[in-house]
Design an enzyme around this catalytic site. Structure first.
Site, mmCIF file in Angstrom:
data_model
loop_
_atom_site.group_PDB
_atom_site.id
_atom_site.type_symbol
_atom_site.label_atom_id
_atom_site.label_comp_id
_atom_site.label_asym_id
_atom_site.label_seq_id
_atom_site.Cartn_x
_atom_site.Cartn_y
_atom_site.Cartn_z
ATOM 1 N N HIS A 146 0.565 -1.499 0.243
ATOM 2 C CA HIS A 146 -0.633 0.017 0.015
ATOM 3 C C HIS A 146 0.477 1.375 -0.003
ATOM 4 C CE1 HIS A 146 -3.242 2.899 0.572
ATOM 5 N NE2 HIS A 146 -3.939 2.039 0.572
ATOM 6 N N HIS A 147 0.813 2.262 -0.897
ATOM 7 C CA HIS A 147 0.997 3.294 -1.013
ATOM 8 C C HIS A 147 1.280 4.139 0.050
ATOM 9 C CE1 HIS A 147 3.853 6.309 -3.070
ATOM 10 N NE2 HIS A 147 3.034 6.236 -4.476
ATOM 11 N N SER A 148 -0.122 3.826 1.267
ATOM 12 C CA SER A 148 0.730 4.900 2.700
ATOM 13 C C SER A 148 1.617 4.210 3.270
ATOM 14 C CB SER A 148 -0.956 4.295 3.779
ATOM 15 O OG SER A 148 -0.723 2.829 3.778
ATOM 16 N N ILE A 149 2.226 3.063 2.728
ATOM 17 C CA ILE A 149 3.659 3.101 3.210
ATOM 18 C C ILE A 149 4.557 3.670 4.069
ATOM 19 C CG2 ILE A 149 4.759 0.782 4.425
ATOM 20 C CD1 ILE A 149 2.483 -0.661 4.121
ATOM 21 N N ASN A 326 7.377 8.442 3.608
ATOM 22 C CA ASN A 326 5.785 9.458 1.942
ATOM 23 C C ASN A 326 6.488 10.746 2.846
ATOM 24 O OD1 ASN A 326 4.555 7.572 0.073
ATOM 25 N ND2 ASN A 326 2.940 7.044 2.245
#
Length: 481
Positions: A146-149, A326
């Site tokens: 997941h991109h939030s990681i 991020n």
């Protein structure tokens, strides 16, 4: 109601951590990164289980799940959980002998993964192991995160911290060499510092104004690359091509540019070829159409100082602190897709635009706006801001520098690394990843808008060949002179 109260009690007694501003913007279950590792040997599931147990799950984000904190306006937070690595490693039961076209099967399998939303009830990552020989590898590991990681650069650094050199199996991979400032940089700053600050200020005002106009109302011209963000449906197809890093370096050195300039120029040339094929009429008529198009990309910019691989390895081995996640900004990059007789003009245009972006603070202002919006208006406003940026531009673009030497990942020698980030409302996401002497062009496209992604990929490869030939002509001309 009872479920909310139970969740509140759990959150009150569990260490929690709020999401970063960019992670908030990328918190949708449909925003994730798909990375494909091609290996030179067959996959060993036990080696992956042991390797992940000793490394990745010690990174906080890989052993946490995202929950809604009802005490804080329903904002998502990270909550540490206990997990079984086996639950995150998937080995599909396949009759490999019946698969006639392994390359096509892998493309379809990866695209299928890309169309399944992330299961938000557990830590947001999974490994798919395929013991299937393709034209480029003996086996594959397809990783969905997941991109939030983390962003692409963060994840690349973390995965490198799990890897070891082929030449020295006990040695960590070296960090890619950062560009050093010249020894006389201080004198240079003293001499032209005032003029430089004027340029930075003026350029930042101009570029920031364009960014805000894009957020408010400025959209790209409707074109065959631009999706329809209002329909809310995307059918993803993930494709890639491998090109020679040496070809890119040849162009870079001859034109005295950066690798990123060459890749952006190649992208512009490839998009011009593709768009030209989508319009009817004579060559002159197509040229007029392309001249009127406004096509822009949201280009991801890494804002983080270089993180040492050793620090990430210590974070996973000893639980030490290391800034990670991020930390990226975005700039709005106008793409030159007009028909050009001189293919090198696409490279020159890319460099000129990127040089202007580099001296502006647009990427930092973008991150600052996200942070400000999150603090004063909440996560919903951040998501709305992101939708405006991605919905008003045609594509997303990024370039991740990989290792310069051959490495092994959990004792599996790597042949190539491919990867795509699936984010936003754009119908086209373009990502470049380098590995030793290869660069992989990765396209993630919404097939409801772009039905022929392989054609687009081939146009980009062909554009590189044309630019390379023109570069060799430049070298010959200089030699003659």
């Amino acid at each position: 109601m009872k479920a909310e109260k139970v969740m509140e009690r759990e959150i009150e007694t569990t260490p929690i951590e709020p999401l970063s501003p960019m992670s908030h913007m990328l918190s949708s279950p449909n925003f994730f990164i798909v990375i494909t590792f091609g290996f030179k040997t067959r996959c060993n599931r036990s080696a992956f289980v042991d390797g992940i147990n000793n490394t990745l799950i010690n990174a906080p984000r890989f052993s946490s799940k995202m929950e809604i904190n009802y005490k804080k306006k329903g904002e998502p937070v990270w909550i540490p959980v206990k997990l079984r690595v086996d639950d995150h490693i998937i080995v599909p039961d396949l009759e490999y002998s019946n698969i006639q076209n392994p390359d096509q099967f892998v493309e379809d399998y990866t695209s299928n993964i890309a169309n399944i939303p992330m299961d938000m009830s557990k830590p947001l990552w999974e490994f798919h192991l395929l013991n299937m020989k393709t034209s480029k590898a003996e086996s594959l590991a397809i990783v969905k995160i997941h991109h939030s990681i983390g962003d692409g650069m963060s994840l690349m650094s973390l995965l490198l911290a799990c890897s070891r050199k082929i030449s020295d199996p006990d040695a960590l991979v070296s960090n890619t060499t950062a560009t050093k400032k010249p020894a006389d940089s201080m004198a240079w700053w003293l001499f032209v510092g005032f003029w430089f600050m004027i340029r930075v200020t003026f350029t930042t005002i101009v570029e920031f104004s364009k960014l805000m106009l894009t957020v408010c109302f400025l959209e790209d011209t409707k074109n065959p690359l631009m999706g329809n963000p209002s329909d809310g449906f995307q059918s993803w197809k993930v494709v890639h091509r491998i090109i020679s890093f040496e070809d890119v370096k040849l162009i870079k050195d001859t034109m005295n540019m950066k690798v990123n300039d060459v890749l952006l120029g190649m992208t512009q040339a490839g998009l011009s070829r593709y768009l030209s094929s989508k319009y009817d009429g004579s060559t002159a008529e197509k040229k007029k159409i392309l001249e009127k198009l406004r096509v822009r990309g949201a280009v991801a910019i890494n804002l983080r100082p270089a993180t040492k691989i050793e620090d990430l390895a210590d974070m996973m081995a000893k639980g030490s602190k290391c800034r990670w996640g991020n930390f990226i900004g975005t700039v709005i990059f106008p793409l030159w897709v007009k028909s050009e007789k001189d293919p090198l003009e696409y490279i020159r245009r890319a460099k000129a635009t990127m040089d202007r972006k580099k001296i502006s603070l647009e990427a930092f202002f973008f991150y600052g706006i996200i942070k400000f919006t999150l603090k004063f208006f909440g996560g919903k406003a951040v998501e709305a801001f992101g939708k405006r940026i991605f919905g008003h531009t045609s594509l997303a673009f990024s370039n991740v520098k990989g290792p310069d030497e051959e490495i092994s990942f959990f004792h599996h020698p790597i042949s190539y690394i491919a990867g795509s980030a699936l984010v936003g409302a754009q119908a086209l996401n373009i990502h470049f990843i380098s590995y030793v002497d290869k660069i992989v062009i990765n396209l993630a496209v919404d097939t409801t808008t772009i039905q022929d992604p392989n054609r687009l990929c081939d146009d980009m490869v062909e554009a590189l060949e044309i630019i390379k030939s023109a570069t060799q002509g430049e070298i010959f001309h200089k030699t003659e002179v």
